[in-house]
Design a protein around this motif. Sequence first.
Motif, PDB file in Angstrom:
ATOM      1  N   ASP A  25       0.671  -1.331  -0.079  1.00  0.00           N
ATOM      2  CA  ASP A  25       0.019   0.035   0.121  1.00  0.00           C
ATOM      3  C   ASP A  25       0.847   1.348  -0.008  1.00  0.00           C
ATOM      4  OD1 ASP A  25       0.750  -0.276   2.530  1.00  0.00           O
ATOM      5  OD2 ASP A  25      -0.898   0.237   3.411  1.00  0.00           O
ATOM      6  N   ASP A  81       3.406  -7.114   1.412  1.00  0.00           N
ATOM      7  CA  ASP A  81       3.430  -6.254   2.760  1.00  0.00           C
ATOM      8  C   ASP A  81       2.240  -6.869   3.544  1.00  0.00           C
ATOM      9  OD1 ASP A  81       3.555  -4.302   4.196  1.00  0.00           O
ATOM     10  OD2 ASP A  81       2.419  -2.749   3.073  1.00  0.00           O
ATOM     11  N   SER A 105       0.983  -5.333   6.339  1.00  0.00           N
ATOM     12  CA  SER A 105       0.135  -4.063   6.692  1.00  0.00           C
ATOM     13  C   SER A 105      -0.422  -3.664   5.583  1.00  0.00           C
ATOM     14  CB  SER A 105       0.882  -3.241   7.707  1.00  0.00           C
ATOM     15  OG  SER A 105       1.690  -3.959   8.481  1.00  0.00           O
TER      16      SER A 105
HETATM   17 MN    MN Z   1       1.787  -1.195   4.484  1.00  0.00          MN
END
Ligand code: MN
Length: 128
Positions: free
Chosen positions: A11, A54, A56
């Motif tokens: 993100d 990733d 998170s």
């Molecule tokens: Mn992240």
Amino acid sequence: MSKGCVLVIEDNIDNMDLVHFLLEQVGYEILEARDGRTGLEIAYQRLPDIILLDMSIPEVDGWKVAQQLKNDPQTKSICIIALTAHILPGDRKKALDAGCDGFISKPLDIPNFAGQVDAYLEKFRASG
Ligand code: MN
């Protein structure tokens, strides 16, 4: 011919751009997703060779993405590498328990990053 197809689920746009650049340079085809839900959709549609994940991320977190893909016969043979700043030993174990096949910590080791991905993919293919 491409070295392989990599799905990057990340993100953070700066990290995404860096990973994309470093892997494209050495001949990988790159697919991108900015959240877990989109990542799962692309994984099912395109069946990439490797996913850089990733942990998170919005919508569906990385642990759930790994669990879901590794519990599905259609997608369990995709190599999944956790890409995360969580570097405590417990976090590494948590990623492996969720089904990740390996672990690359952030910040990325830029000169060696593509080689790390190559090595994971080769090892995963050899273990067949
Ligand atoms: Mn992240």
